[in-house]
Design a protein around this motif. Structure first.
Motif, mmCIF file in Angstrom:
data_model
loop_
_atom_site.group_PDB
_atom_site.id
_atom_site.type_symbol
_atom_site.label_atom_id
_atom_site.label_comp_id
_atom_site.label_asym_id
_atom_site.label_seq_id
_atom_site.Cartn_x
_atom_site.Cartn_y
_atom_site.Cartn_z
ATOM 1 N N PHE A 114 9.375 -9.818 -6.279
ATOM 2 C CA PHE A 114 9.073 -8.442 -5.880
ATOM 3 C C PHE A 114 10.231 -7.496 -6.172
ATOM 4 O O PHE A 114 10.052 -6.279 -6.170
ATOM 5 C CB PHE A 114 8.665 -8.376 -4.402
ATOM 6 C CG PHE A 114 7.246 -8.827 -4.168
ATOM 7 C CD1 PHE A 114 6.191 -8.001 -4.500
ATOM 8 C CD2 PHE A 114 6.980 -10.074 -3.636
ATOM 9 C CE1 PHE A 114 4.878 -8.416 -4.306
ATOM 10 C CE2 PHE A 114 5.678 -10.502 -3.429
ATOM 11 C CZ PHE A 114 4.621 -9.661 -3.767
ATOM 12 N N GLY B 102 -0.722 -13.215 -4.532
ATOM 13 C CA GLY B 102 -1.880 -13.169 -3.643
ATOM 14 C C GLY B 102 -2.712 -14.437 -3.711
ATOM 15 O O GLY B 102 -3.419 -14.788 -2.760
ATOM 16 N N SER C 11 8.593 -14.977 -3.938
ATOM 17 C CA SER C 11 8.698 -13.654 -3.313
ATOM 18 C C SER C 11 9.869 -12.842 -3.857
ATOM 19 O O SER C 11 9.842 -11.611 -3.813
ATOM 20 C CB SER C 11 8.782 -13.780 -1.796
ATOM 21 O OG SER C 11 9.988 -14.398 -1.418
ATOM 22 N N LEU D 213 -3.773 -7.737 -5.055
ATOM 23 C CA LEU D 213 -3.569 -8.681 -3.961
ATOM 24 C C LEU D 213 -4.905 -9.237 -3.471
ATOM 25 O O LEU D 213 -5.041 -10.444 -3.267
ATOM 26 C CB LEU D 213 -2.823 -7.995 -2.816
ATOM 27 C CG LEU D 213 -2.384 -8.880 -1.664
ATOM 28 C CD1 LEU D 213 -1.369 -9.907 -2.135
ATOM 29 C CD2 LEU D 213 -1.797 -8.026 -0.551
ATOM 30 N N ILE E 276 1.608 -9.638 -8.620
ATOM 31 C CA ILE E 276 0.998 -9.453 -7.293
ATOM 32 C C ILE E 276 -0.254 -10.306 -7.168
ATOM 33 O O ILE E 276 -0.484 -10.949 -6.137
ATOM 34 C CB ILE E 276 0.685 -7.953 -7.042
ATOM 35 C CG1 ILE E 276 1.985 -7.156 -6.957
ATOM 36 C CG2 ILE E 276 -0.137 -7.780 -5.765
ATOM 37 C CD1 ILE E 276 1.782 -5.643 -6.974
ATOM 38 N N ALA F 177 -1.976 -2.145 -6.458
ATOM 39 C CA ALA F 177 -1.314 -3.314 -5.886
ATOM 40 C C ALA F 177 -2.220 -3.995 -4.857
ATOM 41 O O ALA F 177 -2.339 -5.223 -4.855
ATOM 42 C CB ALA F 177 0.011 -2.907 -5.240
#
Length: 170
Positions: free
Chosen positions: A52, A139, A49, A71, A135, A67
């Protein structure tokens, strides 16, 4: 100074991606030989994470619709990973058992990602492509790990855990 043509750079990039992907597969298969616990299941998405932060840089920013689409594709790609990952108990320890399909699933996802990468980079910049695929990967990883954690908790409850199992899997 030697400058590579665009096509040569793209081929080298693809070969490097394949080499990294294959090394990840080998690492994942070796990790399955060791017992798992809640930390081992949950730490990868937490660590990932931090990626990001790349979106602080304007070069990597993408429209929200891109995005969300990345995802969603990642969540769809997580379904075969979830289906091909099982837990089992050996000698008071919990192990992540990979089905034989797991390697096939990872290789098919790799081929799809490489094909998508070649298509997407024609329409957005290389840093944005990196952001989109980050992303997508997040995901894919997050739902897989959340489901694995839920399965892990149910698995521990499904049998009367011995004290050593509780301690080693805490």
């Amino acid at each position: 100074m030697c400058v590579l043509s665009g096509q040569a750079a793209q081929w080298i990039s693809t070969i490097v991606i394949i080499a990294f992907a294959l090394s990840v597969i080998v690492i994942r298969l070796r990790a399955a030989r060791k017992p798992t616990n809640a930390k081992k299941i949950l730490i990868p998405p937490l660590g990932m994470s931090t990626g990001f932060l790349m979106f602080v840089t304007p070069l990597t920013r993408v429209p929200l619709t891109y995005a969300l689409a990345a995802l969603l594709v990642g969540v769809l790609f997580s379904i075969p990973l979830i289906a091909s990952s099982k837990l089992e108990r050996h000698g008071g320890q919990v192990y992540l058992k990979r089905s034989p399909a797991f390697i096939v699933v990872l290789l098919v996802l790799l081929v799809i990602r490489i094909a998508l990468h070649g298509y997407i980079e024609k329409y957005i910049t290389i840093p944005q492509t990196g952001g989109i695929f980050f992303i997508l990967a997040f995901g894919m990883l997050l739902p897989w790990r959340i489901v694995m954690y839920m399965k892990y908790k149910r698995f521990l409850k499904s049998f009367e855990a011995t004290p050593e199992l509780r301690e080693s899997n805490a």
